[in-house]
Design a protein around this motif. Structure first.
Motif, PDB file in Angstrom:
ATOM      1  N   UNK A  80    -104.636 -17.152 -41.377  1.00 35.47           N
ATOM      2  CA  UNK A  80    -103.799 -17.389 -40.811  1.00 35.47           C
ATOM      3  C   UNK A  80    -104.085 -16.208 -39.378  1.00 35.47           C
ATOM      4  N   UNK A  81    -103.637 -16.926 -38.974  1.00 36.28           N
ATOM      5  CA  UNK A  81    -103.323 -16.206 -37.919  1.00 36.28           C
ATOM      6  C   UNK A  81    -101.766 -15.004 -37.749  1.00 36.28           C
ATOM      7  N   UNK A  82    -101.099 -15.235 -38.353  1.00 39.85           N
ATOM      8  CA  UNK A  82     -99.471 -14.710 -38.502  1.00 39.85           C
ATOM      9  C   UNK A  82    -100.371 -12.815 -40.081  1.00 39.85           C
ATOM     10  N   UNK A  83    -101.269 -12.645 -40.513  1.00 37.86           N
ATOM     11  CA  UNK A  83    -101.827 -11.979 -40.870  1.00 37.86           C
ATOM     12  C   UNK A  83    -102.752 -11.274 -40.493  1.00 37.86           C
ATOM     13  N   UNK A  84    -103.715 -11.940 -39.404  1.00 30.33           N
ATOM     14  CA  UNK A  84    -104.783 -11.173 -38.630  1.00 30.33           C
ATOM     15  C   UNK A  84    -105.585 -10.819 -39.787  1.00 30.33           C
ATOM     16  N   UNK A  89    -110.759  -7.910 -38.135  1.00 29.89           N
ATOM     17  CA  UNK A  89    -112.387  -7.877 -37.578  1.00 29.89           C
ATOM     18  C   UNK A  89    -113.354  -8.005 -36.726  1.00 29.89           C
ATOM     19  N   UNK A  90    -112.867  -9.322 -35.765  1.00 31.81           N
ATOM     20  CA  UNK A  90    -113.599  -9.189 -35.637  1.00 31.81           C
ATOM     21  C   UNK A  90    -113.278  -8.751 -34.524  1.00 31.81           C
ATOM     22  N   UNK A  91    -111.486  -7.986 -33.916  1.00 32.88           N
ATOM     23  CA  UNK A  91    -111.525  -6.855 -33.213  1.00 32.88           C
ATOM     24  C   UNK A  91    -111.973  -6.073 -32.931  1.00 32.88           C
ATOM     25  N   UNK A  92    -112.923  -5.614 -34.138  1.00 32.34           N
ATOM     26  CA  UNK A  92    -113.482  -4.230 -34.770  1.00 32.34           C
ATOM     27  C   UNK A  92    -114.659  -4.328 -33.736  1.00 32.34           C
ATOM     28  N   UNK A  95    -114.544  -9.064 -30.892  1.00 33.36           N
ATOM     29  CA  UNK A  95    -114.896 -10.050 -30.444  1.00 33.36           C
ATOM     30  C   UNK A  95    -113.698 -11.441 -29.870  1.00 33.36           C
ATOM     31  N   UNK A  96    -113.228 -11.829 -29.853  1.00 35.26           N
ATOM     32  CA  UNK A  96    -111.391 -12.313 -29.417  1.00 35.26           C
ATOM     33  C   UNK A  96    -111.330 -13.015 -30.635  1.00 35.26           C
ATOM     34  N   UNK A  97    -109.936 -13.339 -31.032  1.00 37.02           N
ATOM     35  CA  UNK A  97    -109.430 -13.771 -31.860  1.00 37.02           C
ATOM     36  C   UNK A  97    -109.388 -14.615 -31.855  1.00 37.02           C
ATOM     37  N   UNK A  98    -109.182 -15.758 -32.984  1.00 35.99           N
ATOM     38  CA  UNK A  98    -109.076 -16.341 -32.979  1.00 35.99           C
ATOM     39  C   UNK A  98    -107.685 -17.368 -33.562  1.00 35.99           C
ATOM     40  N   UNK A  99    -107.646 -19.073 -33.744  1.00 28.10           N
ATOM     41  CA  UNK A  99    -106.224 -19.310 -34.623  1.00 28.10           C
ATOM     42  C   UNK A  99    -106.773 -19.920 -35.788  1.00 28.10           C
TER      43      UNK A  99
END
Length: 227
Positions: A80-84, A89-92, A95-99
């Motif tokens: 869920x993109x709202x709970x990110x 983990x991708x940002x760490x 890597x770019x986020x995804x929906x």
């Protein structure tokens, strides 16, 4: 009354049906494109392990026996993109986020990712057994001919296990064409982005009560899988 091919003619003019067919075909192709190479690579690595092979096989096979419904419900929260949760983990790692399942462009990819993780262990067990059954004399002859490991795999091992590869390919395609639980529980994605043929059949039969239409789709799916 006998209606001949009227159910099929009406069905083929239904845009929602073709969307379900396209989504299912895309899902199946992606599933096959990822599952088979990953399974072959893991099986090849396991076959080269001399100690602890059964422990590694157990870890790889474990997702196969886990409830897909429970995992889908859990992953729906993680993706869920709202709970990110996963996007953090991708940002760490830069890597770019995804929906994920909630984006029309990434929904099918997220379904494929889950199904590969869920099913690849079964294919690895089959392929590992096939690789271990290849006569050692063939590999020894390749080593004498100064073949590197990749050359040995592609010229000796892979041709020897082609019957098992064919069986794994058929199972992968069948699983892809008959997918229902993952897009239903993990999804649905935005709009019709994750609508699959089996979902379409269930909706036609048990939501719209168009059993003749659902039966026509089932015959179409049978012919498509037979092809």
């Amino acid at each position: 009354p006998f209606v001949g091919l009227d159910n099929f003619i009406e069905l083929f003019g239904y845009d929602r049906f073709w969307i379900a067919v396209w989504n299912t075909l895309v899902y199946t192709v992606l599933l096959y494109a990822f599952s088979l190479p990953i399974s072959l690579l893991l099986a090849w690595c396991l076959a080269r392990v001399t100690r602890g092979r059964q422990g590694y096989q157990f870890v790889i096979f474990l997702p196969v026996v886990v409830s897909i419904i429970a995992i889908s419900m859990l992953l729906r929260m993680i993706l869920n993109a709202d709970t990110v949760t996963l996007n953090q983990l991708l940002a760490l790692v830069g890597l770019p986020p995804s929906n994920w399942i909630f984006g029309s462009d990434s929904a099918i990819g997220a379904l494929v990712l889950v199904e590969v993780w869920k099913s690849v262990g079964f294919y690895v067990v089959l392929l590992t057994a096939a690789i271990l059954a290849v006569p050692t004399e063939l590999n020894d002859a390749a080593i004498i001919d100064v073949a590197n490991p990749w050359q040995t795999f592609f010229n000796v091992t892979l041709p020897s296990i082609m019957p098992t590869v064919a069986a794994v390919s058929i199972l992968t395609v069948v699983n892809g064409m008959l997918v229902y639980v993952t897009p239903t529980v993990l999804g649905p994605g935005p709009g019709l982005s994750t609508l699959m043929i089996n979902e379409f059949i269930v909706d036609e039969a048990f939501a719209s009560f168009l059993f003749s239409s659902a039966a026509a789709v089932s015959v179409f799916v049978f012919l498509l899988m037979l092809l």
